[in-house]
Structures are given as structure tokens and as C-alpha cells.
Design a protein around this motif. Structure first.
Motif, PDB file in Angstrom:
ATOM      1  N   LYS A 134      73.206  -4.634  54.152  1.00  0.00           N
ATOM      2  CA  LYS A 134      74.244  -4.768  52.725  1.00  0.00           C
ATOM      3  C   LYS A 134      74.179  -3.939  51.042  1.00  0.00           C
ATOM      4  O   LYS A 134      74.782  -3.401  50.361  1.00  0.00           O
ATOM      5  N   THR A 135      73.331  -3.721  50.963  1.00  0.00           N
ATOM      6  CA  THR A 135      72.310  -3.335  49.845  1.00  0.00           C
ATOM      7  C   THR A 135      71.555  -2.167  50.062  1.00  0.00           C
ATOM      8  O   THR A 135      70.698  -2.738  51.550  1.00  0.00           O
ATOM      9  N   ARG A 136      70.937  -1.296  49.335  1.00  0.00           N
ATOM     10  CA  ARG A 136      69.583  -0.489  49.280  1.00  0.00           C
ATOM     11  C   ARG A 136      68.893  -1.072  48.342  1.00  0.00           C
ATOM     12  O   ARG A 136      69.445  -0.182  47.486  1.00  0.00           O
ATOM     13  N   ILE A 137      67.325  -1.280  48.274  1.00  0.00           N
ATOM     14  CA  ILE A 137      66.639  -1.780  47.322  1.00  0.00           C
ATOM     15  C   ILE A 137      65.930  -0.698  47.377  1.00  0.00           C
ATOM     16  O   ILE A 137      64.961  -0.737  48.278  1.00  0.00           O
ATOM     17  N   LYS A 138      65.669  -0.601  46.489  1.00  0.00           N
ATOM     18  CA  LYS A 138      64.680   0.502  46.160  1.00  0.00           C
ATOM     19  C   LYS A 138      63.307  -0.252  45.847  1.00  0.00           C
ATOM     20  O   LYS A 138      62.630  -1.080  44.697  1.00  0.00           O
ATOM     21  N   LEU A 139      61.919  -0.136  45.785  1.00  0.00           N
ATOM     22  CA  LEU A 139      60.619  -1.342  45.755  1.00  0.00           C
ATOM     23  C   LEU A 139      59.674  -0.580  46.221  1.00  0.00           C
ATOM     24  O   LEU A 139      59.174   0.339  46.929  1.00  0.00           O
TER      25      LEU A 139
END
Length: 180
Positions: free
Chosen positions: A140-145
């Protein structure tokens, strides 16, 4: 966003021939308490016990902190002893930390699944990797971690959050555009 993980160093069966048999865990927990000095077979100080939680204890050499099995402790003339010198324990702790770091770095790769703290619920897969970060694609989303937000678990990479905590923490993330 997420706490860093550190893999503990665990030694087992490091008793030297100079050590006496270690007491049962319950007796060891009572006998060896926080602040107790641990010696090597020659009587030189190795470090101090930070905590005891059977079947392990945590020792601080002043340079490194390591988790060892209570079975590694014996009793000597000055008190508890282990079959390693301070230098040997420090070297082993540093090697274990380097090995764990290299293993984690190798596991942070494109298409690697990242699990919630239960170790089984998949939060997403890694879509991109940089020197210090990775992008997690949840579908659903792309998250930078940061790479420090994951550790290696029995089933691969995991975060120190439940699936619900992760969903709550990322609900304001912008949805990713699907590629067709």
C-alpha cells in the motif's frame, strides 16, 4: 521511528578444566548477582556481572558487554570464574558483533521480507537498499527506514513492532502508486 536492535553474544560450554562444575540455574542466579566480580582461571578480573536471568548472565568487561550461559560460571578461590581471560572475552564479543553486523547487512536485500515482532507476520518486502537505509514496500505504501530498524530473527528480518504498531506508525505515509 524504530529502535535499533543488537544481537546478544551468547557463549555456551566455555568452562575451563580449572573450573568446578557450575551450580544449577536457580542456585547460580542466587549466588551470582549484579555487581559480582568474575575472574579467569588465573585469578585475574574478567569483568562484573550486570544481570542474571537464568539460563544466562550479562557480564561487562569495561570494554564490552556480553551474554553468557550460567553454565560457563564456576567457583574459584576469589569467587566466580570463567574459562576466558578478559582479552579473550573482549575478542570474542567483538568478533560476534562484527559477524552479526555482517550477517544483518547481507540479509537487508531487495525482495527480502520484513516481519513484525512476532517473527511471522510479513509487513512488506524490501524494494530498494542504500548504504544506510532501505525502502519497505507494504503493498500500500513505500516507507524509507534506517537499516538499524531491523534485526535478524528465526524467519528472516524483523522489526521491534507488532503489525498493529507498524500500521499505526505508518498510517500517515503516502500510498505508493501501483506500477502496471
Amino acid at each position: 521511528l524504530l529502535a535499533a536492535f543488537a544481537a546478544p553474544l551468547i557463549f555456551t560450554n566455555t568452562a575451563a578444566s580449572a573450573q568446578e562444575a557450575a551450580p544449577p540455574f536457580a542456585a547460580a542466579s542466587a549466588q551470582f548477582t549484579a555487581g559480582t566480580v568474575v575472574y579467569d582461571a588465573t585469578g585475574a578480573e574478567v569483568g562484573k556481572i550486570k544481570s542474571v536471568a537464568a539460563p544466562n548472565f550479562v557480564i561487562d568487561t569495561g570494554k564490552n558487554v556480553a551474554t553468557l550461559a550460567l553454565t560457563a560460571l564456576g567457583t574459584g578461590p576469589k569467587g566466580p570464574i570463567i574459562g576466558l581471560t578478559r582479552e579473550q572475552l573482549d575478542a570474542a564479543a567483538e568478533k560476534a558483533a562484527a559477524d552479526a553486523s555482517a550477517s544483518l547487512a547481507a540479509a537487508i536485500a531487495v525482495n527480502a521480507a520484513v516481519h513484525a515482532s512476532d517473527g511471522t507476520t510479513v509487513l512488506g518486502k524490501i524494494a530498494e537498499v542504500t548504504e544506510t537505509d532501505f525502502v519497505l514496500d507494504t503493498g500500500k505504501t513505500r516507507i524509507k527506514l534506517p537499516k538499524t530498524s531491523v534485526a535478524k530473527g528465526a524467519n528472516g528480518l524483523l522489526m521491534g513492532m507488532t503489525a498493529q504498531e507498524f500500521a499505526d506508525a505508518t498510517k500517515s505515509a503516502t500510498p505508493s502508486k501501483s506500477s502496471k
